[in-house]
Design a protein around this motif. Structure first.
Motif, mmCIF file in Angstrom:
data_model
loop_
_atom_site.group_PDB
_atom_site.id
_atom_site.type_symbol
_atom_site.label_atom_id
_atom_site.label_comp_id
_atom_site.label_asym_id
_atom_site.label_seq_id
_atom_site.Cartn_x
_atom_site.Cartn_y
_atom_site.Cartn_z
ATOM 1 N N LEU A 160 -25.576 28.208 9.385
ATOM 2 C CA LEU A 160 -25.992 29.160 10.418
ATOM 3 C C LEU A 160 -26.886 30.269 9.850
ATOM 4 C CD1 LEU A 160 -22.721 29.618 12.500
ATOM 5 C CD2 LEU A 160 -24.929 28.855 13.376
ATOM 6 N N THR A 161 -26.551 30.732 8.659
ATOM 7 C CA THR A 161 -27.261 31.898 8.144
ATOM 8 C C THR A 161 -28.341 31.519 7.130
ATOM 9 O OG1 THR A 161 -25.603 32.167 6.422
ATOM 10 C CG2 THR A 161 -25.262 33.408 8.440
ATOM 11 N N ALA A 164 -31.599 33.453 7.577
ATOM 12 C CA ALA A 164 -31.526 34.898 7.798
ATOM 13 C C ALA A 164 -31.782 35.652 6.500
ATOM 14 C CB ALA A 164 -30.158 35.266 8.356
ATOM 15 N N ARG A 165 -32.013 36.950 6.632
ATOM 16 C CA ARG A 165 -32.240 37.812 5.476
ATOM 17 C C ARG A 165 -31.038 37.752 4.545
ATOM 18 N NH1 ARG A 165 -32.026 43.130 5.879
ATOM 19 N NH2 ARG A 165 -33.607 44.167 4.644
ATOM 20 N N GLN A 167 -30.105 39.517 2.056
ATOM 21 C CA GLN A 167 -29.476 40.814 1.799
ATOM 22 C C GLN A 167 -28.456 41.167 2.880
ATOM 23 O OE1 GLN A 167 -32.731 43.524 1.520
ATOM 24 N NE2 GLN A 167 -31.388 45.205 0.941
ATOM 25 N N SER A 168 -28.868 41.010 4.134
ATOM 26 C CA SER A 168 -27.980 41.341 5.245
ATOM 27 C C SER A 168 -26.780 40.409 5.277
ATOM 28 C CB SER A 168 -28.724 41.231 6.580
ATOM 29 O OG SER A 168 -29.894 41.993 6.563
ATOM 30 N N VAL A 169 -27.029 39.133 4.985
ATOM 31 C CA VAL A 169 -25.945 38.142 5.019
ATOM 32 C C VAL A 169 -24.879 38.492 3.988
ATOM 33 C CG1 VAL A 169 -25.376 35.726 4.586
ATOM 34 C CG2 VAL A 169 -27.411 36.301 5.898
ATOM 35 N N LYS A 171 -24.276 41.348 2.559
ATOM 36 C CA LYS A 171 -23.607 42.603 2.908
ATOM 37 C C LYS A 171 -22.606 42.390 4.032
ATOM 38 C CE LYS A 171 -25.322 45.912 5.453
ATOM 39 N NZ LYS A 171 -26.349 46.817 6.006
ATOM 40 N N GLY A 172 -23.035 41.657 5.069
ATOM 41 C CA GLY A 172 -22.169 41.428 6.225
ATOM 42 C C GLY A 172 -20.882 40.724 5.840
ATOM 43 N N PHE B 26 -18.271 35.118 13.155
ATOM 44 C CA PHE B 26 -18.659 36.162 12.216
ATOM 45 C C PHE B 26 -20.072 35.895 11.672
ATOM 46 C CE2 PHE B 26 -18.726 38.711 8.396
ATOM 47 C CZ PHE B 26 -18.036 39.842 8.768
ATOM 48 N N VAL B 30 -23.312 38.222 11.708
ATOM 49 C CA VAL B 30 -24.126 38.530 10.535
ATOM 50 C C VAL B 30 -25.593 38.203 10.819
ATOM 51 C CG1 VAL B 30 -24.621 37.818 8.168
ATOM 52 C CG2 VAL B 30 -22.283 38.274 8.856
ATOM 53 N N LEU B 31 -25.805 37.110 11.537
ATOM 54 C CA LEU B 31 -27.160 36.710 11.922
ATOM 55 C C LEU B 31 -27.818 37.796 12.778
ATOM 56 C CD1 LEU B 31 -28.199 33.993 11.033
ATOM 57 C CD2 LEU B 31 -27.838 33.138 13.341
ATOM 58 N N LEU B 33 -26.985 40.940 12.800
ATOM 59 C CA LEU B 33 -27.181 42.081 11.908
ATOM 60 C C LEU B 33 -28.457 41.906 11.096
ATOM 61 C CD1 LEU B 33 -25.581 44.652 10.738
ATOM 62 C CD2 LEU B 33 -24.973 43.115 8.864
ATOM 63 N N ALA B 34 -28.649 40.678 10.591
ATOM 64 C CA ALA B 34 -29.834 40.394 9.788
ATOM 65 C C ALA B 34 -31.100 40.578 10.627
ATOM 66 C CB ALA B 34 -29.760 38.975 9.238
ATOM 67 N N GLU B 37 -31.629 44.373 11.158
ATOM 68 C CA GLU B 37 -32.116 45.041 9.947
ATOM 69 C C GLU B 37 -33.527 44.588 9.600
ATOM 70 O OE1 GLU B 37 -28.005 46.149 7.607
ATOM 71 O OE2 GLU B 37 -29.163 44.435 6.904
#
Lengths: 384, 80
Positions: A160-161, A164-165, A167-169, A171-172, B26, B30-31, B33-34, B37
């Motif tokens: 899923l991620t 994605a960025r 850094q954000s992943v 941290k999250g 979750f 996070v996705l 959030l990414a 940001e």
């Protein structure tokens, strides 16, 4: 307090010592992955876990009705056997800690009791069918279930991620880890501190210091909670290293998936009345999380050693428990003192050995192996 | 010896389901959030993406918080 004989006092002290080793052996279950991914600083992690264990101890009012859950015939158990069983469990916990292997504290306790009852009251006192039902089956099933859950969850989390960025992943998921690890700690406190409270309370009842059906006195709750909390805070860093770094290199999404899997398996089984080992569940989850991330390296050698440790935990603790029980049975108070002194000496020796290659908060993440230096020393005492 | 296979099956099914669901929700958070940001870093030119991401993250994390609350409820016997 006339009822508190010498033996009962020794049992209480030994039970608290076991509780302490239980705490520091199991810090890794909740916190190893958070420490490895940097979600929590090592010192902060053990502090949170320690506090939550104490909180958990005070929350769990329902103390185990039997010491063993039917694995041994509780009517035959004497304080002497409990003492012998605890010695077996403590020594096994310390030995596995020395080599950095996560093994089940519950299995060590059950093993010690089984050995002590076998020697003290004959093999009829041990219910072997219950041993299979309550220990063997959950021991095989729970890490597999937790591992599968963590594997699928990790795979999906990365899928899923993936775009994605980064850094954000990271941290999250690190933030999420704090919550999931805290839940494991709280569940641990409510379960494991209760075991020691049960042992002390039942010893007091059998000695006549408490009435039948009495709950644990406040001092028992407080001392058991503090012992496990302090043990957790001291932190079994050797085991934390193996679980956080040794099995596989953990990233924060894997850590979150592993902790979530551990929490759900522990909570659903507790809800349905399955006794299981937090240690084995957490190890299974971490392995699953390692497999779920493609190309992540799983060190099967470490996993194999762990499984061997699980297999011999119960018999090894039973052996020590049995030998101790024989000494207590034939030697009376004198035998008890001898066993206690030998136990303390072996424990001190193990701690000395660990000093030769210490693992602590500052170096826990530096390496993935826990080594005891192998060159034969002239004297064991010269640990620097 | 009577082994409760159905209880074992339940533990397996519930554990698998809940773990995967929580981690997926979750991960979606996070996705979000990414996305939020990322959009903010690029200078806020795309206000829509930023707000949407924030909303997605908020919803997903709220759902996970609810599961955590239920977990605490299960752990603490005083709540039963």
């Amino acid at each position: 307090m006339d009822h508190i004989t010498f033996l009962v006092a020794v049992v209480i002290v030994t039970a608290l010592a076991f509780d302490f080793t239980n705490g520091f052996h199991d810090t890794a279950n909740a916190m190893a992955t958070s420490i490895a991914t940097g979600a929590l600083k090592p010192k902060v992690a053990v502090l949170i876990s320690g506090v939550l264990n104490v909180v958990g101890a005070f929350l769990s009012t329902e103390v185990a009705k039997t010491i063993s859950g039917g694995i041994v015939d509780d009517t035959l158990v004497t304080p002497g056997m409990i003492f012998a069983g605890l010695i077996g469990a403590i020594l096994w916990n310390l030995l596995t800690w020395l080599v950095g292997l996560p093994s089940s504290s519950s299995h060590a306790l059950f093993g010690g009791l089984i050995g002590a009852v076998w020697v003290g009251a004959g093999s009829d006192g041990v219910h072997f069918d219950k041993v299979v039902e309550k220990i063997l089956i959950p021991a095989v099933a729970s890490p597999v279930v937790a591992g599968l859950a963590a594997l699928f969850a990790t795979y999906l989390a990365y899928k899923l991620t993936a775009r994605a960025r980064k850094q954000s992943v990271t941290k999250g998921f690190r933030l999420g880890q704090i919550a999931s690890a805290s839940l494991v700690s709280l569940a641990h406190g409510t379960n494991d501190a209760q075991k020691t409270m049960g042992v002390i309370t039942l010893t007091l009842i059998s000695a006549g210091a408490l009435g039948h059906d009495a709950g644990p006195p406040v001092w028992v709750i407080a001392s058991a909670g503090l012992a496990i909390g302090l043990g957790t805070y001291i932190g079994g860093w050797r085991i934390i290293r193996t679980m956080g770094k040794g099995l596989t290199e953990i990233e924060s999404p894997q850590g979150f998936a592993a902790e979530t899997a551990s929490t759900t398996v522990i909570l659903t089984s507790a809800h349905l009345g399955f006794a299981l080992s937090t240690t084995q569940v957490a190890s299974g989850s971490i392995l699953g999380a390692g497999l779920g991330r493609r190309l992540a390296e799983v060190r099967w050698g470490v996993a194999g050693k762990m499984v061997v440790a699980w297999l011999i935990t119960l018999p090894a603790a039973a052996l020590v428990g049995g030998v101790s029980a024989a000494a207590v049975k034939h030697g009376g108070n004198f035998g008890t003192v001898v066993v206690a002194l030998i136990g303390a000496a072996v424990a001190a020796g193990i701690v000395m050995l660990s000093r030769r290659n210490p693992v602590h908060a500052n170096n826990v993440n530096d390496h993935h192996e826990v080594a005891i230096r192998t060159e034969p020393p002239a004297t064991v005492g010269t640990a620097a | 010896m009577d082994l409760d296979w159905s209880a074992l099956g339940q533990v397996t099914a519930v554990s698998l389901g809940v773990t995967v669901a929580v981690v997926v929700v979750f991960a979606l958070g996070v996705l979000g959030l990414a996305r939020y940001e990322g959009a903010r870093e690029e200078g806020g030119a795309d206000g829509g993406t930023s707000t949407l991401g924030m909303a997605q993250a908020g919803l997903c994390f709220l759902a996970c918080a609810a599961v955590v609350a239920y977990g605490i409820y299960l752990i603490v016997p005083q709540f039963h």
